[in-house]
Motif scaffolding. Structure first.
Motif, mmCIF file in Angstrom:
data_model
loop_
_atom_site.group_PDB
_atom_site.id
_atom_site.type_symbol
_atom_site.label_atom_id
_atom_site.label_comp_id
_atom_site.label_asym_id
_atom_site.label_seq_id
_atom_site.Cartn_x
_atom_site.Cartn_y
_atom_site.Cartn_z
ATOM 1 N N ALA A 147 34.399 57.764 40.922
ATOM 2 C CA ALA A 147 34.437 56.511 41.679
ATOM 3 C C ALA A 147 35.774 56.285 42.380
ATOM 4 O O ALA A 147 35.868 55.415 43.244
ATOM 5 C CB ALA A 147 34.148 55.333 40.752
ATOM 6 N N GLY A 148 36.797 57.047 42.002
ATOM 7 C CA GLY A 148 38.108 56.800 42.588
ATOM 8 C C GLY A 148 38.721 55.508 42.072
ATOM 9 O O GLY A 148 39.515 54.858 42.748
ATOM 10 N N LEU A 149 38.330 55.129 40.865
ATOM 11 C CA LEU A 149 38.880 53.953 40.192
ATOM 12 C C LEU A 149 39.664 54.434 38.980
ATOM 13 O O LEU A 149 39.425 55.534 38.473
ATOM 14 C CB LEU A 149 37.758 53.003 39.748
ATOM 15 N N SER A 150 40.572 53.625 38.489
ATOM 16 C CA SER A 150 41.346 54.044 37.318
ATOM 17 C C SER A 150 40.463 54.018 36.074
ATOM 18 O O SER A 150 39.491 53.259 35.991
ATOM 19 C CB SER A 150 42.561 53.139 37.114
ATOM 20 N N GLU A 151 40.830 54.840 35.109
ATOM 21 C CA GLU A 151 40.099 54.854 33.848
ATOM 22 C C GLU A 151 40.230 53.492 33.157
ATOM 23 O O GLU A 151 39.286 53.020 32.521
ATOM 24 C CB GLU A 151 40.629 55.977 32.944
ATOM 25 N N MET A 152 41.384 52.840 33.316
ATOM 26 C CA MET A 152 41.600 51.513 32.737
ATOM 27 C C MET A 152 40.626 50.500 33.340
ATOM 28 O O MET A 152 40.068 49.658 32.631
ATOM 29 C CB MET A 152 43.048 51.058 32.961
ATOM 30 N N THR A 153 40.391 50.589 34.646
ATOM 31 C CA THR A 153 39.451 49.668 35.307
ATOM 32 C C THR A 153 38.050 49.847 34.739
ATOM 33 O O THR A 153 37.386 48.866 34.390
ATOM 34 C CB THR A 153 39.455 49.906 36.836
ATOM 35 N N ILE A 154 37.598 51.085 34.629
ATOM 36 C CA ILE A 154 36.264 51.361 34.069
ATOM 37 C C ILE A 154 36.199 50.871 32.631
ATOM 38 O O ILE A 154 35.216 50.249 32.217
ATOM 39 C CB ILE A 154 35.911 52.861 34.169
ATOM 40 N N SER A 155 37.255 51.112 31.861
ATOM 41 C CA SER A 155 37.308 50.671 30.476
ATOM 42 C C SER A 155 37.182 49.152 30.372
ATOM 43 O O SER A 155 36.490 48.622 29.499
ATOM 44 C CB SER A 155 38.610 51.137 29.824
ATOM 45 N N LYS A 156 37.838 48.432 31.275
ATOM 46 C CA LYS A 156 37.754 46.965 31.275
ATOM 47 C C LYS A 156 36.346 46.492 31.622
ATOM 48 O O LYS A 156 35.871 45.505 31.062
ATOM 49 C CB LYS A 156 38.773 46.371 32.241
ATOM 50 N N TYR A 157 35.673 47.183 32.544
ATOM 51 C CA TYR A 157 34.291 46.824 32.865
ATOM 52 C C TYR A 157 33.396 47.054 31.649
ATOM 53 O O TYR A 157 32.577 46.220 31.300
ATOM 54 C CB TYR A 157 33.755 47.631 34.048
ATOM 55 N N VAL A 158 33.546 48.219 31.003
ATOM 56 C CA VAL A 158 32.698 48.572 29.857
ATOM 57 C C VAL A 158 32.922 47.618 28.689
ATOM 58 O O VAL A 158 31.968 47.206 28.026
ATOM 59 C CB VAL A 158 32.932 50.042 29.440
ATOM 60 N N SER A 159 34.155 47.222 28.441
ATOM 61 C CA SER A 159 34.449 46.329 27.312
ATOM 62 C C SER A 159 34.090 44.876 27.611
ATOM 63 O O SER A 159 33.970 44.070 26.695
ATOM 64 C CB SER A 159 35.932 46.415 26.952
ATOM 65 N N GLY A 160 33.957 44.551 28.890
ATOM 66 C CA GLY A 160 33.700 43.170 29.276
ATOM 67 C C GLY A 160 34.978 42.379 29.498
ATOM 68 O O GLY A 160 34.932 41.189 29.781
ATOM 69 N N ALA A 161 36.139 43.046 29.376
ATOM 70 C CA ALA A 161 37.409 42.363 29.644
ATOM 71 C C ALA A 161 37.481 41.921 31.100
ATOM 72 O O ALA A 161 38.095 40.906 31.421
ATOM 73 C CB ALA A 161 38.584 43.282 29.298
ATOM 74 N N THR A 162 36.871 42.707 31.993
ATOM 75 C CA THR A 162 36.718 42.331 33.400
ATOM 76 C C THR A 162 35.217 42.293 33.678
ATOM 77 O O THR A 162 34.518 43.267 33.412
ATOM 78 C CB THR A 162 37.404 43.354 34.337
ATOM 79 N N ASP A 163 34.740 41.186 34.192
ATOM 80 C CA ASP A 163 33.310 41.018 34.423
ATOM 81 C C ASP A 163 32.871 41.801 35.662
ATOM 82 O O ASP A 163 33.419 41.625 36.749
ATOM 83 C CB ASP A 163 32.980 39.536 34.606
ATOM 84 N N ILE A 164 31.889 42.658 35.483
ATOM 85 C CA ILE A 164 31.327 43.441 36.581
ATOM 86 C C ILE A 164 30.839 42.514 37.702
ATOM 87 O O ILE A 164 30.941 42.846 38.877
ATOM 88 C CB ILE A 164 30.195 44.357 36.065
ATOM 89 N N ALA A 165 30.360 41.333 37.342
ATOM 90 C CA ALA A 165 29.842 40.394 38.343
ATOM 91 C C ALA A 165 30.941 39.830 39.242
ATOM 92 O O ALA A 165 30.646 39.223 40.254
ATOM 93 C CB ALA A 165 29.103 39.244 37.667
#
Length: 194
Positions: free
Chosen positions: A51-69
């Motif tokens: 995706a060209g995104l950081s692993e931290m960004t994906i991790s935050k989406y997966v954990s719900g720390a950052t809302d995908i919505a």
């Protein structure tokens, strides 16, 4: 903070209650992404690279720390391109509320979704996951149109026995039957088309 009880006897939602509800929704969306990765045997790091995104960004989406919505359109585009799914498929997968769908969109120039032209189309419900350049899960509705003659890099839906491919014609196995030019994909929800 205690809840206020209005004179009517109903309990009002506090700011803390709203944050808890939002974070539960974010975790649920993250779980959906985690399940999607697991179903394909992918790691978060692999999706991040694709995706060209950081692993931290994906991790935050997966954990719900950052809302995908609450993703920005540029990040939505990168994520959905790496997942090889349409906006409409992602809306269903991540349970994006109707009121957010007007802005929760990718920046693709040729948006996936229902065809808008009068070109003749056929719709297939795929009972098995696809292979090839685009991988879609089983129970996906795929719409195809007329194949353009001489366009070997055109994305097509093809079938060989009980397997489906979505790929450029040059990337298909030798004996595949081309069903049509790929137009759109969405999750299957309802009766199969005839």
């Amino acid at each position: 903070m205690p809840r206020r009880v209005p004179k009517t006897g109903t309990v009002t939602e506090t700011a803390g209650d709203q944050r808890d509800r939002v974070s539960q929704e974010a975790r649920r969306r993250g779980d959906k992404l985690r399940q999607w990765l697991a179903a394909r045997g992918l790691k978060q790091s692999e999706l991040a690279v694709d995706a060209g995104l950081s692993e931290m960004t994906i991790s935050k989406y997966v954990s719900g720390a950052t809302d995908i919505a609450k993703m920005r359109p540029s990040a939505i585009t990168k994520l959905l391109d790496a997942m090889h799914v349409s906006d409409t498929y992602a809306w269903e997968l991540f349970e994006i509320p109707e009121e957010l769908r007007a802005t929760w969109r990718s920046l693709r120039t040729n948006e996936m979704g229902p065809p808008t032209s009068s070109e003749p189309t056929m719709t297939y419900v795929l009972e098995t996951p696809t292979q090839g350049d685009w991988q879609l899960p089983s129970n996906t509705v795929v719409t195809v149109g007329t194949v353009t003659t001489g366009m070997e890099d055109e994305l097509v839906l093809a079938q060989l026995a009980d397997r489906y491919w979505i790929a450029a014609r040059a990337h298909l196995p030798a004996k595949c039957q081309v069903l049509g030019a790929f137009k759109s994909a969405a999750p299957f929800a309802g009766a199969k088309p005839h």
